[in-house]
Design an enzyme around this catalytic site. Structure first.
Site, mmCIF file in Angstrom:
data_model
loop_
_atom_site.group_PDB
_atom_site.id
_atom_site.type_symbol
_atom_site.label_atom_id
_atom_site.label_comp_id
_atom_site.label_asym_id
_atom_site.label_seq_id
_atom_site.Cartn_x
_atom_site.Cartn_y
_atom_site.Cartn_z
ATOM 1 N N HIS A 31 -2.883 -1.126 -3.122
ATOM 2 C CA HIS A 31 -4.044 -0.278 -2.858
ATOM 3 C C HIS A 31 -3.959 0.999 -3.687
ATOM 4 O O HIS A 31 -3.076 1.830 -3.462
ATOM 5 C CB HIS A 31 -4.120 0.087 -1.371
ATOM 6 C CG HIS A 31 -4.257 -1.102 -0.476
ATOM 7 N ND1 HIS A 31 -3.930 -1.061 0.857
ATOM 8 C CD2 HIS A 31 -4.696 -2.364 -0.710
ATOM 9 C CE1 HIS A 31 -4.160 -2.245 1.403
ATOM 10 N NE2 HIS A 31 -4.618 -3.057 0.471
ATOM 11 N N MET A 81 0.193 1.020 5.030
ATOM 12 C CA MET A 81 -0.552 1.381 6.229
ATOM 13 C C MET A 81 -1.676 0.369 6.455
ATOM 14 O O MET A 81 -2.289 -0.122 5.522
ATOM 15 C CB MET A 81 -1.137 2.794 6.022
ATOM 16 C CG MET A 81 -1.928 3.349 7.170
ATOM 17 S SD MET A 81 -2.357 5.081 6.840
ATOM 18 C CE MET A 81 -3.255 4.955 5.291
ATOM 19 N N SER A 114 0.857 -1.189 0.000
ATOM 20 C CA SER A 114 0.000 0.000 0.000
ATOM 21 C C SER A 114 0.888 1.232 0.000
ATOM 22 O O SER A 114 1.606 1.472 -0.970
ATOM 23 C CB SER A 114 -0.955 -0.038 1.199
ATOM 24 O OG SER A 114 -1.856 1.043 1.157
ATOM 25 N N THR A 115 0.894 2.003 1.083
ATOM 26 C CA THR A 115 1.694 3.223 1.148
ATOM 27 C C THR A 115 3.172 2.908 0.899
ATOM 28 O O THR A 115 3.756 2.076 1.578
ATOM 29 C CB THR A 115 1.546 3.887 2.520
ATOM 30 O OG1 THR A 115 0.163 4.008 2.827
ATOM 31 C CG2 THR A 115 2.201 5.252 2.541
ATOM 32 N N ASP A 167 -4.038 -5.062 6.045
ATOM 33 C CA ASP A 167 -4.519 -5.931 4.975
ATOM 34 C C ASP A 167 -3.435 -6.937 4.583
ATOM 35 O O ASP A 167 -2.272 -6.586 4.399
ATOM 36 C CB ASP A 167 -4.909 -5.077 3.754
ATOM 37 C CG ASP A 167 -5.549 -5.903 2.651
ATOM 38 O OD1 ASP A 167 -6.136 -6.956 2.959
ATOM 39 O OD2 ASP A 167 -5.461 -5.481 1.478
#
Length: 375
Positions: free
Chosen positions: A215, A309, A188-189, A312
């Site tokens: 994401h 972050m 993600s991030t 998940d």
């Protein structure tokens, strides 16, 4: 207290963003109208984190970001258009060193800012605590500080680095009759630049297909896949329809949907499924891993959980690990945000905890010596 600098040429957006963060007890907010003012404010105020618009007069967001990351690196969250052109600019910003991004409200911004506010605050707060990679653009920073860089008001963007290619895998890894396997990657991030580092060293004949859940909104994942395809020896594509899996290929899940594994007469296929409303992040790493376990034995799956972050992917990869699958968590020292991989480590389900630059060699070693035990 988190010192935030909001950089936007729109007086309305500055007012709306100021209103959002002024309601948070741990933020102190300052403003700049363009990149020139932003550089002055950074030098004078030393903010902890910055939100940065892309399109601005005098000095736009990308030029400003370039200067910031070379001269006074700090965490930056880009406010980006969700159009494809906005996606391309955002991916360039992430390459230059931005930590994260969020889609800028379109149309009646004052009506949509309330819906955006919780996610915006979450992203900026996480970015303020993010770990910037010290090695990122290090050579450029050294040249600038020693006077070797050209003295320009807005330095030209550096060409994309040529990542080293690993040697071809031993033929034994793809021996006739060996059952198919799959690498499952979640991030993600900080994920787009981490994917550069992961996929870049893998050879074109890497024997197992790779599924990637990053994401992102739907308008961003296509440009991301094209960018990765141009940077590495693998063939990288976005999954928008059922696609038969092939060695030497990586498949990026479409944003705002979920990436799942299915089967057709010819074998396993990657598919885009409507996002599961019971899951918070999409494409969902948990759903991708669970769907793979329905069709492929756990001992033929490798889960890789990288910077991001939240949590998940941690639960599903823990189930994979318990069933005999192999898992890798990115180490805290290289993760921009050690949320997702940290959750896997805390669950005791990371078969290996590796710095980012060691993950690709570990995959090559594991598949090149498949007869050796992972644990």
């Amino acid at each position: 207290m988190i010192r935030l600098l909001v950089v936007d040429d729109s007086a309305l957006m500055r007012r709306l963003l100021g209103s959002v963060f002024s309601q948070e007890p741990d933020f102190e907010v300052a403003f700049a109208r363009d990149g020139v003012e932003a550089l002055e404010a950074i030098a004078a105020q030393r903010p902890d984190v910055m939100t940065l618009d892309v399109r601005m007069p005098r000095m736009d967001g990308l030029a400003c970001l370039d200067r910031v990351m070379l001269e006074n690196p700090l965490p930056v969250v880009m406010l980006s258009s969700v159009t494809e052109a906005g996606a391309e600019a955002t991916l360039e910003a992430l390459r230059l060193g931005a930590v994260d991004f969020i889609g800028k409200p379109a149309g009646a911004a004052s009506l949509s800012i309330d819906a955006l506010a919780p996610r915006l605050v979450e992203k900026v707060r996480a970015a303020a605590g993010a770990r910037l990679r010290r090695s990122h653009r290090l050579a450029e920073r050294v040249r600038l500080r020693t006077g070797l860089a050209a003295a320009q008001e807005t330095p030209a963007r550096a060409p994309r680095p040529v990542l080293p290619k690993a040697a071809p895998l031993p033929r034994a890894a793809t021996a006739p009759g060996s059952p198919p396997g799959l690498v499952l990657v979640g991030c993600s991030t900080g994920g787009p630049t981490a994917l550069d580092a992961l996929l870049g060293p893998l050879p074109a004949d890497f024997p197992w297909p790779i599924l990637i859940a990053q994401h992102m909104p739907a308008s961003f994942t296509g440009p991301l896949a094209r960018r990765l395809d141009g940077l590495c020896a693998l063939t990288v594509e976005e999954v928008t329809r059922p696609v038969p899996l092939q060695p030497g290929h990586a498949y990026v899940g479409r944003g705002d949907a979920d990436l799942i594994l299915g089967t057709r007469a010819g074998g396993p296929v990657a598919m885009a499924a409507p996002s599961d409303p019971d899951r918070r992040w999409h494409p969902s790493v948990d759903r991708m891993v669970d769907s793979a376990m329905e069709h492929i034995p756990a001992d033929r799956l490798i889960g890789v959980l990288m910077t991001g972050m939240g949590y998940d992917g941690a639960a599903a990869m823990a189930r994979l690990y318990a069933a005999g699958g192999r898992t890798i968590a990115e180490a805290e020292e290289t993760a921009v945000v050690w949320g997702m991989p940290g959750e896997l480590v805390r669950a005791g389900a990371a078969g290996a905890v590796l710095p980012l630059e060691s993950i690709a060699p570990a995959l090559i070693g594991a598949l090149g010596q498949a007869h050796e035990a992972w644990r």
